[in-house]
Design an enzyme around this catalytic site. Structure first.
Site, mmCIF file in Angstrom:
data_model
loop_
_atom_site.group_PDB
_atom_site.id
_atom_site.type_symbol
_atom_site.label_atom_id
_atom_site.label_comp_id
_atom_site.label_asym_id
_atom_site.label_seq_id
_atom_site.Cartn_x
_atom_site.Cartn_y
_atom_site.Cartn_z
ATOM 1 N N SER A 64 -5.115 13.110 9.206
ATOM 2 C CA SER A 64 -4.043 13.189 8.201
ATOM 3 C C SER A 64 -4.644 13.412 6.816
ATOM 4 O O SER A 64 -4.097 14.171 6.006
ATOM 5 C CB SER A 64 -3.231 11.889 8.186
ATOM 6 O OG SER A 64 -2.643 11.669 9.438
ATOM 7 N N LYS A 79 0.850 -1.196 0.000
ATOM 8 C CA LYS A 79 0.000 0.000 0.000
ATOM 9 C C LYS A 79 0.878 1.236 0.000
ATOM 10 O O LYS A 79 1.659 1.442 0.925
ATOM 11 C CB LYS A 79 -0.867 0.026 1.264
ATOM 12 C CG LYS A 79 -2.140 -0.766 1.133
ATOM 13 C CD LYS A 79 -3.117 -0.310 2.206
ATOM 14 C CE LYS A 79 -4.180 -1.360 2.445
ATOM 15 N NZ LYS A 79 -4.658 -1.387 3.813
ATOM 16 N N ARG A 109 -11.719 10.303 18.512
ATOM 17 C CA ARG A 109 -12.327 11.601 18.188
ATOM 18 C C ARG A 109 -13.853 11.508 18.210
ATOM 19 O O ARG A 109 -14.507 12.226 18.918
ATOM 20 C CB ARG A 109 -11.880 12.062 16.785
ATOM 21 C CG ARG A 109 -10.473 12.545 16.713
ATOM 22 C CD ARG A 109 -9.959 12.567 15.291
ATOM 23 N NE ARG A 109 -9.867 11.210 14.764
ATOM 24 C CZ ARG A 109 -9.335 10.893 13.612
ATOM 25 N NH1 ARG A 109 -8.888 11.821 12.813
ATOM 26 N NH2 ARG A 109 -9.257 9.638 13.231
HETATM 27 P P1 ADP Z 1 -4.659 4.413 11.579
HETATM 28 O O1 ADP Z 1 -4.539 4.206 10.099
HETATM 29 O O2 ADP Z 1 -4.028 3.311 12.385
HETATM 30 O O3 ADP Z 1 -6.039 4.793 12.066
HETATM 31 P P2 ADP Z 1 -3.925 7.194 12.022
HETATM 32 O O4 ADP Z 1 -2.586 7.807 11.804
HETATM 33 O O5 ADP Z 1 -5.051 7.712 11.205
HETATM 34 O O6 ADP Z 1 -3.675 5.643 11.838
HETATM 35 O O7 ADP Z 1 -4.340 7.340 13.568
HETATM 36 C C1 ADP Z 1 -3.597 6.742 14.606
HETATM 37 C C2 ADP Z 1 -4.374 6.885 15.913
HETATM 38 O O8 ADP Z 1 -4.481 8.262 16.260
HETATM 39 C C3 ADP Z 1 -5.811 6.359 15.877
HETATM 40 O O9 ADP Z 1 -6.136 5.821 17.144
HETATM 41 C C4 ADP Z 1 -6.635 7.594 15.603
HETATM 42 O O10 ADP Z 1 -7.965 7.479 16.092
HETATM 43 C C5 ADP Z 1 -5.845 8.617 16.412
HETATM 44 N N1 ADP Z 1 -6.044 9.973 15.908
HETATM 45 C C6 ADP Z 1 -5.955 10.434 14.654
HETATM 46 N N2 ADP Z 1 -6.204 11.751 14.584
HETATM 47 C C7 ADP Z 1 -6.466 12.148 15.850
HETATM 48 C C8 ADP Z 1 -6.840 13.393 16.460
HETATM 49 N N3 ADP Z 1 -7.008 14.495 15.748
HETATM 50 N N4 ADP Z 1 -7.030 13.409 17.794
HETATM 51 C C9 ADP Z 1 -6.882 12.287 18.531
HETATM 52 N N5 ADP Z 1 -6.566 11.073 18.026
HETATM 53 C C10 ADP Z 1 -6.353 11.006 16.711
#
Ligand code: ADP
Length: 159
Positions: A128, A41, A90
């Site tokens: 992200s 990926k 969130r």
């Molecule tokens: P994944 O693909 O494993 O979900 P992410 O990078 O999107 O990876 O997120 C990693 C972790 O951080 C997850 O538990 C996600 O819910 C949390 N997360 C992402 N953005 C936020 C945010 N703005 N505030 C709090 N937690 C967040």
């Protein structure tokens, strides 16, 4: 010593991620923030870029280590002798997804506990994917990501 792993895509790391990480680092003796990837990926940033940007963003947190891994999080946690998985919440959408993920991880390794921290309201909408969308449309990402991430992404956009 309680070791926590904070796994995620971090493509790129945002202020929301950083807030969860900082709180985690105040609770646990050591937190390993680990970019989980799948070689098949392709992400927006390479794993090396993501790790480098995280390293630049966590310099002020002495008990935080930065790493990456491929494969099952439970196997990685076992290798790192971690007791806890740290994840952020969130919305109820996060909850539904995280509930299944933590139950699956728990079925694979009963000793590993997932601990959730709730995001602060000001970071609630940050993801992200939202940062990537704003970036490619030439918007201002400065409120959503650490300074080092902003600088790198803007320089990359200019290439
Ligand atoms: P994944 O693909 O494993 O979900 P992410 O990078 O999107 O990876 O997120 C990693 C972790 O951080 C997850 O538990 C996600 O819910 C949390 N997360 C992402 N953005 C936020 C945010 N703005 N505030 C709090 N937690 C967040």
């Amino acid at each position: 010593m309680t070791i926590a792993i904070y796994p995620g895509s971090f493509d790129p790391i945002t202020n929301g991620h950083l807030d969860i990480l900082k709180s985690g680092s105040e609770i646990f003796e050591k937190v390993i923030i680990a970019v989980s990837y799948n070689v098949n990926k392709k992400g927006f940033l390479s794993v090396e870029e993501r790790v480098e940007l995280i390293k630049k963003s966590v310099k002020h947190l002495p008990n935080v280590e930065v790493d990456s891994f491929e494969g099952l999080t439970v196997e990685y946690a076992k290798m790192k002798k971690a007791d806890v998985l740290l994840r952020g919440l969130r919305t109820s959408f996060d909850f539904e997804y995280e509930l299944q993920l933590s139950q699956a991880n728990n079925a694979l390794n009963n000793d590993l506990k997932t601990i959730f921290l709730i995001t602060k309201p000001e970071y609630n909408f940050i993801s992200s994917s939202m940062v990537r969308e704003i970036l490619v449309n030439n918007g201002d990402i400065s409120k959503f990501v650490p300074k080092a991430v902003e600088e790198y992404l803007i320089s990359k956009r200019g290439i």
